[in-house]
Design an enzyme around this catalytic site. Structure first.
Site, PDB file in Angstrom:
ATOM      1  N   LYS A  87       0.550  -1.187   0.066  1.00  0.00           N
ATOM      2  CA  LYS A  87      -0.112   0.030  -0.104  1.00  0.00           C
ATOM      3  C   LYS A  87       0.811   1.269  -0.060  1.00  0.00           C
ATOM      4  O   LYS A  87       0.458   2.377  -0.775  1.00  0.00           O
ATOM      5  CB  LYS A  87      -0.787  -0.115   1.226  1.00  0.00           C
ATOM      6  CG  LYS A  87      -2.220  -1.018   1.225  1.00  0.00           C
ATOM      7  CD  LYS A  87      -2.837  -1.151   2.367  1.00  0.00           C
ATOM      8  CE  LYS A  87      -3.727  -2.557   2.180  1.00  0.00           C
ATOM      9  NZ  LYS A  87      -4.545  -2.871   3.309  1.00  0.00           N
ATOM     10  N   GLN A 101      -4.225  -1.578   9.539  1.00  0.00           N
ATOM     11  CA  GLN A 101      -4.323  -2.757   9.108  1.00  0.00           C
ATOM     12  C   GLN A 101      -5.138  -3.935   9.954  1.00  0.00           C
ATOM     13  O   GLN A 101      -4.461  -4.277  10.884  1.00  0.00           O
ATOM     14  CB  GLN A 101      -2.828  -3.077   8.540  1.00  0.00           C
ATOM     15  CG  GLN A 101      -2.802  -4.229   7.819  1.00  0.00           C
ATOM     16  CD  GLN A 101      -3.066  -4.366   6.619  1.00  0.00           C
ATOM     17  OE1 GLN A 101      -3.103  -3.318   5.777  1.00  0.00           O
ATOM     18  NE2 GLN A 101      -3.857  -5.640   6.006  1.00  0.00           N
ATOM     19  N   ASP A 114     -11.203   2.820   4.007  1.00  0.00           N
ATOM     20  CA  ASP A 114     -11.515   1.431   3.816  1.00  0.00           C
ATOM     21  C   ASP A 114     -13.112   1.069   3.724  1.00  0.00           C
ATOM     22  O   ASP A 114     -13.450  -0.098   3.100  1.00  0.00           O
ATOM     23  CB  ASP A 114     -11.029   0.450   4.923  1.00  0.00           C
ATOM     24  CG  ASP A 114      -9.717   0.013   4.904  1.00  0.00           C
ATOM     25  OD1 ASP A 114      -9.253  -0.220   3.831  1.00  0.00           O
ATOM     26  OD2 ASP A 114      -9.010  -0.525   5.790  1.00  0.00           O
TER      27      ASP A 114
END
Ligand code: NDP
Length: 286
Positions: A52, A96, A119
């Protein structure tokens, strides 16, 4: 059969985003910023975070990486997220998952403001999707929609079947298809006559995490088959939830694994970050 090339589409999206991040920087005198929080030493999570951050660099997004030890307390984690939430240079916050067991993931994620939830996992954003309102949508199902759009596959009135109902893939996928006027069926582990459900699908999205589960006898001739699954076979190779070789000739379109939905997930994360930054600046102006 036409192959839906996620790798090429994702590369195209990244090059479009590069123009947007450059214009953002020129206009507002700062970069689009994403904070990434990684807690602990999970090797898979380390790889995801690295990928990422690299993708951010390639797209002109400034990344702020925060690596916290496995032993970090909930209070320490919450105070970091709160400080990132208030920082005007940070437009998106990504924590994460999975988190170490002693941390309450729901509590930590809910500290992220909805506007920085790139997200799309927060209840507020999922609620907006359910109400067909504008919000941030989870990256993987959003990536599927982008592929369908860019390959000009129409959804209106089509029968779509989604295999899987997880909060991050199946559920938002079904809502997105419904919002585009498809007639949607969601299947899961308790579904009866799964094969018959699949055979009715004009568009079949498989997201169950079972290697090569979808076979030729489950596909209607001419169906569009989207394979979200990422599974590892005994010989260490990656494969999807669809038995690609077995079904490909029966489909009108199909995504491969790897190289289908996978690359789109990061591309849509970057898209969500850029969009969050543009919206934040608009809020500041008006
Ligand atoms: P989950 O394990 O959270 O959910 C799996 C879903 O599949 C559940 O709803 C489950 O039903 C259903 N299911 C399991 N077995 C069957 C079965 N035999 N028949 C019908 N339904 C079944 O997985 P995720 O949604 O997180 O991920 C799904 C797949 O997508 C995985 O392979 C994952 O690796 C991949 N993935 C890929 C991404 C990408 O970037 N391409 C990103 C995220 C995930 P029930 O609810 O009843 O338990």
């Amino acid at each position: 059969m036409k192959l839906i090339d996620g790798k090429q589409t994702a590369a195209q999206i990244r090059s479009e985003l590069k123009l947007r991040t450059a214009s953002f920087e020129q206009r507002y005198g700062k970069k689009v910023g994403l904070a990434v929080v990684l807690i602990g030493n999970d090797p898979a999570s380390q790889v995801y975070v690295r990928n990422k951050i690299t993708a951010c660099q390639e797209t002109g997004i400034r990344s702020f990486a925060h690596y916290l030890p496995e032993t970090v307390t909930e209070q320490e984690t919450l105070s970091l997220i709160r400080s990132l939430a208030e920082d005007d240079n940070i437009h998106g916050i990504l924590v994460q998952l999975p988190l170490p067991e002693h941390l309450n993931a729901d509590k930590i994620l809910s500290t992220i403001p909805a506007a920085k939830d790139v997200d799309g996992f927060l209840a507020e954003n999922i609620g907006k999707l359910a109400l067909s309102e504008e919000g941030t949508v989870a990256c993987t199902p959003l990536g599927v929609m982008e592929l369908l759009k860019r390959y000009q596959i129409s959804l209106c009135g089509k029968r779509a079947v989604v295999l899987g109902r997880s909060n991050i893939v199946g559920r938002p996928m079904a809502l997105l298809l419904l919002n585009e006027d498809a007639t949607v069926t969601v299947c899961h582990s308790k579904t009866q006559n799964l094969k018959e459900e699949c055979l009715r699908a004009d568009i079949l999205v498989a997201a169950i995490g079972k290697a090569k589960f979808v076979t030729n006898d489950m596909i209607k001739t001419g169906a569009v088959v989207i394979d979200v699954g990422i599974n590892r076979t005994d010989d260490g190779k990656i494969c999807g939830d669809v038995d690609f070789e077995n079904v490909k000739e029966k489909c009108s379109y199909i995504t491969p694994v790897p190289g289908g939905v996978g690359p789109m997930t990061i591309a849509m994360l970057l898209t969500n970050v850029v969009q969050a930054a543009e919206k934040a600046q608009c809020r500041n102006i008006y």
